[in-house]
Design a protein around this motif. Structure first.
Motif, PDB file in Angstrom:
ATOM      1  N   UNK A 146     -15.659  14.571  36.190  1.00 14.98           N
ATOM      2  CA  UNK A 146     -14.420  15.345  36.238  1.00 14.98           C
ATOM      3  C   UNK A 146     -14.050  15.814  34.837  1.00 14.98           C
ATOM      4  N   UNK A 147     -13.495  17.020  34.764  1.00 17.15           N
ATOM      5  CA  UNK A 147     -13.180  17.634  33.479  1.00 17.15           C
ATOM      6  C   UNK A 147     -11.871  18.399  33.585  1.00 17.15           C
ATOM      7  N   UNK A 148     -11.095  18.370  32.511  1.00 16.01           N
ATOM      8  CA  UNK A 148      -9.844  19.122  32.469  1.00 16.01           C
ATOM      9  C   UNK A 148      -9.529  19.475  31.024  1.00 16.01           C
ATOM     10  N   UNK A 149      -8.658  20.460  30.863  1.00 13.16           N
ATOM     11  CA  UNK A 149      -8.247  20.890  29.526  1.00 13.16           C
ATOM     12  C   UNK A 149      -6.737  20.845  29.441  1.00 13.16           C
ATOM     13  N   UNK A 150      -6.259  20.200  28.399  1.00 15.82           N
ATOM     14  CA  UNK A 150      -4.830  20.102  28.169  1.00 15.82           C
ATOM     15  C   UNK A 150      -4.445  20.887  26.919  1.00 15.82           C
ATOM     16  N   UNK A 151      -3.299  21.564  27.000  1.00 16.73           N
ATOM     17  CA  UNK A 151      -2.776  22.195  25.797  1.00 16.73           C
ATOM     18  C   UNK A 151      -2.246  21.095  24.895  1.00 16.73           C
ATOM     19  N   UNK A 152      -2.706  21.070  23.666  1.00 15.07           N
ATOM     20  CA  UNK A 152      -2.353  19.974  22.767  1.00 15.07           C
ATOM     21  C   UNK A 152      -2.505  20.443  21.323  1.00 15.07           C
ATOM     22  N   UNK A 153      -1.420  20.853  20.729  1.00 11.97           N
ATOM     23  CA  UNK A 153      -1.473  21.304  19.337  1.00 11.97           C
ATOM     24  C   UNK A 153      -1.705  20.111  18.414  1.00 11.97           C
ATOM     25  N   UNK A 156      -6.437  20.322  14.385  1.00  9.44           N
ATOM     26  CA  UNK A 156      -7.733  20.992  14.486  1.00  9.44           C
ATOM     27  C   UNK A 156      -7.809  22.049  15.581  1.00  9.44           C
ATOM     28  N   UNK A 157      -6.825  22.122  16.439  1.00  8.40           N
ATOM     29  CA  UNK A 157      -6.892  23.088  17.527  1.00  8.40           C
ATOM     30  C   UNK A 157      -5.641  23.087  18.373  1.00  8.40           C
ATOM     31  N   UNK A 158      -5.704  23.794  19.514  1.00  7.66           N
ATOM     32  CA  UNK A 158      -4.537  23.878  20.390  1.00  7.66           C
ATOM     33  C   UNK A 158      -4.836  23.491  21.841  1.00  7.66           C
ATOM     34  N   UNK A 159      -6.087  23.141  22.115  1.00  5.19           N
ATOM     35  CA  UNK A 159      -6.454  22.631  23.439  1.00  5.19           C
ATOM     36  C   UNK A 159      -7.415  21.453  23.267  1.00  5.19           C
ATOM     37  N   UNK A 160      -7.422  20.561  24.262  1.00  5.18           N
ATOM     38  CA  UNK A 160      -8.314  19.392  24.229  1.00  5.18           C
ATOM     39  C   UNK A 160      -9.067  19.313  25.551  1.00  5.18           C
ATOM     40  N   UNK A 161     -10.380  19.177  25.472  1.00  9.48           N
ATOM     41  CA  UNK A 161     -11.192  18.904  26.656  1.00  9.48           C
ATOM     42  C   UNK A 161     -11.205  17.407  26.914  1.00  9.48           C
ATOM     43  N   UNK A 162     -10.851  17.011  28.127  1.00 10.72           N
ATOM     44  CA  UNK A 162     -10.924  15.612  28.541  1.00 10.72           C
ATOM     45  C   UNK A 162     -11.951  15.480  29.658  1.00 10.72           C
ATOM     46  N   UNK A 163     -12.605  14.321  29.723  1.00  5.51           N
ATOM     47  CA  UNK A 163     -13.660  14.139  30.703  1.00  5.51           C
ATOM     48  C   UNK A 163     -13.703  12.719  31.231  1.00  5.51           C
ATOM     49  N   UNK A 164     -14.268  12.619  32.412  1.00  2.00           N
ATOM     50  CA  UNK A 164     -14.501  11.319  33.047  1.00  2.00           C
ATOM     51  C   UNK A 164     -15.856  11.434  33.736  1.00  2.00           C
ATOM     52  N   UNK A 165     -16.902  10.990  33.033  1.00  2.00           N
ATOM     53  CA  UNK A 165     -18.257  11.183  33.519  1.00  2.00           C
ATOM     54  C   UNK A 165     -18.552  10.303  34.727  1.00  2.00           C
ATOM     55  N   UNK A 166     -19.285  10.873  35.675  1.00  2.00           N
ATOM     56  CA  UNK A 166     -19.686  10.129  36.862  1.00  2.00           C
ATOM     57  C   UNK A 166     -20.570   8.946  36.467  1.00  2.00           C
ATOM     58  N   UNK A 167     -20.301   7.796  37.056  1.00  2.00           N
ATOM     59  CA  UNK A 167     -21.071   6.567  36.861  1.00  2.00           C
ATOM     60  C   UNK A 167     -20.887   5.936  35.481  1.00  2.00           C
ATOM     61  N   UNK A 168     -20.123   6.579  34.589  1.00  2.00           N
ATOM     62  CA  UNK A 168     -20.028   6.088  33.209  1.00  2.00           C
ATOM     63  C   UNK A 168     -18.600   5.770  32.774  1.00  2.00           C
ATOM     64  N   UNK A 169     -17.652   6.635  33.098  1.00  2.00           N
ATOM     65  CA  UNK A 169     -16.274   6.482  32.615  1.00  2.00           C
ATOM     66  C   UNK A 169     -15.334   6.078  33.745  1.00  2.00           C
ATOM     67  N   UNK A 170     -14.542   5.051  33.492  1.00  2.00           N
ATOM     68  CA  UNK A 170     -13.515   4.662  34.462  1.00  2.00           C
ATOM     69  C   UNK A 170     -12.219   5.420  34.210  1.00  2.00           C
ATOM     70  N   UNK A 171     -11.997   5.766  32.945  1.00  4.08           N
ATOM     71  CA  UNK A 171     -10.764   6.451  32.566  1.00  4.08           C
ATOM     72  C   UNK A 171     -11.083   7.757  31.859  1.00  4.08           C
ATOM     73  N   UNK A 172     -10.086   8.627  31.821  1.00  2.00           N
ATOM     74  CA  UNK A 172     -10.236   9.877  31.081  1.00  2.00           C
ATOM     75  C   UNK A 172     -10.412   9.577  29.594  1.00  2.00           C
TER      76      UNK A 172
END
Length: 259
Positions: A146-153, A156-172
């Protein structure tokens, strides 16, 4: 270039690429063109130009790092009529809870379609979304998680990619931040990134060989000392030696004579 790219990833010459086709394009790209640093390890890098990027990955059939892989994807998008631009970002170290000190050394693509902007990335190792991710916060699900992008100033930038990899990550977790307001006008800017990754002590790419790509069942990763595979969510890792590296690089990635 358009024909060479289609040949490399396995898309017919006559097939029109629409936005709806992009998940298929991204998956085929992730399976066909490995994320790898072998030219850095061998001290055989060349300057970053459109011609050199095409020659490296489409003519010589090598892989590349984010600034090469996503530059190539960008060129393909533009040739197929998409409204795209390149952006730079900073990767997050989740173990240390801090941004990497290398600066804006990650490269990704922003794509505009139907008044919506999407992040597209084929250069983030085994962390790829495999689909365009909208900047509006919507969660996108693919075979890789699962993947999502949050606006976050931030600094270094103004957006952040967050991820929760299948079989690997329990949390974002945070992947990287990027600055949508500062598009890259010329891929020659990526020579700065390449120099940092070659020379900086903090670079993760100037010490040991790394080759990884997606497969039909998961991912496969080769280093100087190991071959790691994720197959249908199951993990296996075997130790290897120098000679095995050459054989495995050719067998699994088509990288003959690289080391």
């Amino acid at each position: 270039m358009n024909q060479l790219f289609r040949n490399r990833i396995g898309i017919p010459a006559e097939e029109t690429i629409t936005f709806q086709h992009l998940p298929n394009v991204l998956l085929k790209t992730a399976k066909a063109i490995p994320f790898e640093n072998l030219r850095i390890i061998e001290n055989k890098t060349r300057s970053i130009t459109k011609e050199n990027v095409i020659d490296k990955m489409l003519v010589k059939q090598e892989g590349g790092l984010c600034y090469e892989l996503n530059a190539l994807l960008y060129f393909f998008f533009v040739e197929n009529g998409f409204n795209a631009e390149l952006v730079r970002g900073v990767v997050y170290n989740n173990d240390k809870k801090e941004w990497l000190t290398l600066g804006s050394t990650h490269v990704a693509v922003l794509l505009r379609h139907d008044e919506q902007t999407y992040l597209v990335d084929t250069g983030f190792g085994s962390n790829l979304p495999l689909k365009p991710v909208p900047l509006n916060g919507e969660v996108i699900t693919s075979s890789n998680g699962e993947f999502r992008i949050k606006q976050s100033d931030n600094d270094h930038g103004n957006y952040v990619l967050e991820l929760k990899l299948a079989h690997k990550d329990k949390d974002w977790r945070i992947g990287y931040t990027f600055d949508s307001k500062r598009p890259v006008k010329n891929v020659a800017d990526f020579n700065e990134i390449q120099t940092i990754l070659i020379e900086d002590d903090a670079s993760p790419f100037n010490k040991n060989s790394l080759v990884t790509k997606f497969t039909d069942d998961g991912t496969i990763t080769l280093t100087d000392t190991s071959l790691t595979q994720w197959i249908n969510g199951k993990y296996s890792k075997e130790k290897i030696d120098h000679k095995q590296f050459n054989d495995l690089a050719k067998q699994h990635f088509g990288l003959a004579g690289m080391k």
